[in-house]
Design a protein around this motif. Structure first.
Motif, PDB file in Angstrom:
ATOM      1  N   PRO A   5       0.927  -1.172   0.000  1.00 17.32           N
ATOM      2  CA  PRO A   5      -0.207   0.004  -0.006  1.00 17.32           C
ATOM      3  C   PRO A   5       0.825   1.243   0.137  1.00 17.32           C
ATOM      4  O   PRO A   5       1.910   1.283   0.574  1.00 17.32           O
ATOM      5  N   ARG A   6       0.413   2.323  -0.749  1.00 13.45           N
ATOM      6  CA  ARG A   6       1.187   3.603  -0.646  1.00 13.45           C
ATOM      7  C   ARG A   6       1.534   4.205   0.485  1.00 13.45           C
ATOM      8  O   ARG A   6       2.853   4.661   0.743  1.00 13.45           O
ATOM      9  N   SER A   7       0.712   3.809   1.269  1.00 17.14           N
ATOM     10  CA  SER A   7       0.939   4.485   2.867  1.00 17.14           C
ATOM     11  C   SER A   7       2.146   4.146   3.494  1.00 17.14           C
ATOM     12  O   SER A   7       2.722   4.808   4.325  1.00 17.14           O
ATOM     13  N   LEU A   8       2.686   2.851   2.969  1.00 16.64           N
ATOM     14  CA  LEU A   8       3.709   2.202   3.988  1.00 16.64           C
ATOM     15  C   LEU A   8       4.911   2.708   3.453  1.00 16.64           C
ATOM     16  O   LEU A   8       5.931   2.668   4.050  1.00 16.64           O
ATOM     17  N   PHE A   9       5.059   3.349   2.015  1.00 21.62           N
ATOM     18  CA  PHE A   9       6.362   3.682   1.579  1.00 21.62           C
ATOM     19  C   PHE A   9       6.490   4.975   2.180  1.00 21.62           C
ATOM     20  O   PHE A   9       7.811   5.343   1.965  1.00 21.62           O
ATOM     21  N   VAL A  10       5.597   5.658   2.690  1.00 20.67           N
ATOM     22  CA  VAL A  10       6.025   7.050   3.138  1.00 20.67           C
ATOM     23  C   VAL A  10       7.217   7.268   4.180  1.00 20.67           C
ATOM     24  O   VAL A  10       7.875   7.991   4.119  1.00 20.67           O
ATOM     25  N   SER A  11       7.149   6.013   5.035  1.00 20.24           N
ATOM     26  CA  SER A  11       8.125   5.998   6.119  1.00 20.24           C
ATOM     27  C   SER A  11       9.330   4.850   5.899  1.00 20.24           C
ATOM     28  O   SER A  11      10.373   5.056   6.639  1.00 20.24           O
ATOM     29  N   ALA A  12       9.160   4.139   4.896  1.00 24.23           N
ATOM     30  CA  ALA A  12      10.115   3.110   4.514  1.00 24.23           C
ATOM     31  C   ALA A  12      11.562   3.765   4.083  1.00 24.23           C
ATOM     32  O   ALA A  12      11.441   4.569   3.150  1.00 24.23           O
ATOM     33  N   THR A  13      12.585   2.844   4.648  1.00 28.16           N
ATOM     34  CA  THR A  13      13.993   3.277   4.056  1.00 28.16           C
ATOM     35  C   THR A  13      14.554   2.011   3.694  1.00 28.16           C
ATOM     36  O   THR A  13      14.135   0.910   3.979  1.00 28.16           O
ATOM     37  N   ASP A  14      15.913   2.246   3.348  1.00 25.20           N
ATOM     38  CA  ASP A  14      16.517   0.948   2.874  1.00 25.20           C
ATOM     39  C   ASP A  14      16.959  -0.018   3.882  1.00 25.20           C
ATOM     40  O   ASP A  14      16.863  -1.158   3.794  1.00 25.20           O
ATOM     41  N   SER A  15      17.153   0.607   5.103  1.00 21.65           N
ATOM     42  CA  SER A  15      17.312  -0.067   6.320  1.00 21.65           C
ATOM     43  C   SER A  15      16.272  -0.932   7.047  1.00 21.65           C
ATOM     44  O   SER A  15      16.652  -1.888   7.644  1.00 21.65           O
ATOM     45  N   ASP A  16      15.093  -0.571   6.377  1.00 23.57           N
ATOM     46  CA  ASP A  16      14.041  -1.476   6.764  1.00 23.57           C
ATOM     47  C   ASP A  16      14.000  -2.899   6.078  1.00 23.57           C
ATOM     48  O   ASP A  16      13.315  -3.975   6.681  1.00 23.57           O
TER      49      ASP A  16
END
Length: 320
Positions: free
Chosen positions: A71-82
């Motif tokens: 879902p697009r909302s999950l990408f708002v705070s996601a970073t490579d380190s996740d």
């Protein structure tokens, strides 16, 4: 009271159920429209777990690109380190292996693709080998002096590294710089593992990595350049013969009384054993100077060509 509530709930029940279904559909439509499923790519470091001890480990990739969906909302705070990518080497032994990449994703994400999805690992066993250290004198002493003797604190060293690297090591050398000294002196000399081309073999450690060298000087001696003469011994297996024999260096500087040097045009090596030789070999051998004669470098490398003897054809028997 309960009867009244029951009547309220059951009143127009089909219409209420239909309204609920429509509400769920509308909610799903709105959520899908406002928070759609999208894809994105993250580049993450490749971790290695359960790596066996005692090996040099190399791999053909250090990062992995993960294409994920959510879902697009999950990408708002996601970073490579996740996001995590790793390989498990618990069942891998010496040699080259293609190992599957494993991933760990945050909740709500699904993996679309990992590039690369397999990584090639090479495991090279760490080994040790004992070798004789060679000390090469460079430079010149003060005028009127020459090197009479050098005494290193170590003669044999241990080299350690990947088995494939150790096989490349042909010599361990240390350079003793004279630096114009006119008196006896001592210095610390680093030791280096080199290959047949004279280049340092990276990844190989020398233990100890240095030696203390005592240099004794002599005065009143003459100097002369003479040819190095290799002396070959016995022991060559049947069916083999010696081809060319070359020394490195071909000539060397010696020092000694004038009357002794006048009679010398060459200096011999110690007898070189050919026992068991079946292929061309480089041997590091000591020189055997006459009494009263000193050499700056007391050893040379001798290149010995060993080849199979040509088989002679027997003449055909003549018919009577």
């Amino acid at each position: 009271m309960m009867s009244r509530l029951r009547n309220i709930v059951q009143h127009n029940l089909p219409a209420k159920a239909l309204a609920l279904v429509i509400a769920v559909i509308l909610w799903g439509y709105v959520m899908n429209d406002q928070n759609p499923s999208i894809e994105s790519t993250y580049t993450v470091q490749l971790d290695v777990v359960n790596a066996p001890d005692g090996y040099k480990i190399t791999k053909d990739a250090s990062t992995v690109k993960l294409r994920v969906r959510g879902p697009r909302s999950l990408f708002v705070s996601a970073t490579d380190s996740d996001f995590k990518a790793y390989v498990d080497l618990s069942k891998v032994e010496a040699g080259k292996h293609a190992v599957k990449v494993q991933t760990v994703l945050p909740q709500g994400f699904e993996l679309v693709e990992a590039k690369p999805d397999t990584v090639t690992f090479t495991l090279d066993r760490i080994v040790q080998k004992k070798m004789k250290a060679e000390f090469i004198v460079t430079g010149s002493t003060a005028p009127g002096t020459t090197v009479a003797h050098i005494e290193p604190s170590v003669e044999t060293v241990t080299i350690e590294g990947a088995e494939s690297d150790i096989k490349d090591v042909t010599r361990v050398i240390g350079y003793v710089g004279l630096a114009g000294n006119g008196d006896d002196f001592k210095l610390k000399v680093p030791l280096t593992a080199i290959n047949a081309d004279g280049r340092e073999v990276s990844g190989v450690t020398v233990k100890p990595d240095s030696a203390e060298v005592s240099v004794q000087l002599a005065r009143g001696l003459m100097k002369k350049i003479v040819t190095v003469k290799p002396v070959l011994g016995d022991g060559l297996p049947d069916g083999y013969e010696v081809g060319s024999v070359k020394t490195d260096p071909v000539k060397i500087e010696i020092a000694g009384p004038e009357d002794v040097l006048a009679k010398l045009s060459s200096i011999s090596t110690e007898t070189i054993s050919l026992d068991g030789l079946t292929k061309t070999t480089d041997k590091n051998v000591k020189l055997a100077p006459p009494d009263g004669v000193t050499v700056t470098n007391n050893s040379v490398t001798v290149h010995i060509e060993v080849k199979e003897k040509k088989k002679t054809q027997q003449p055909a028997a003549s018919s009577q």
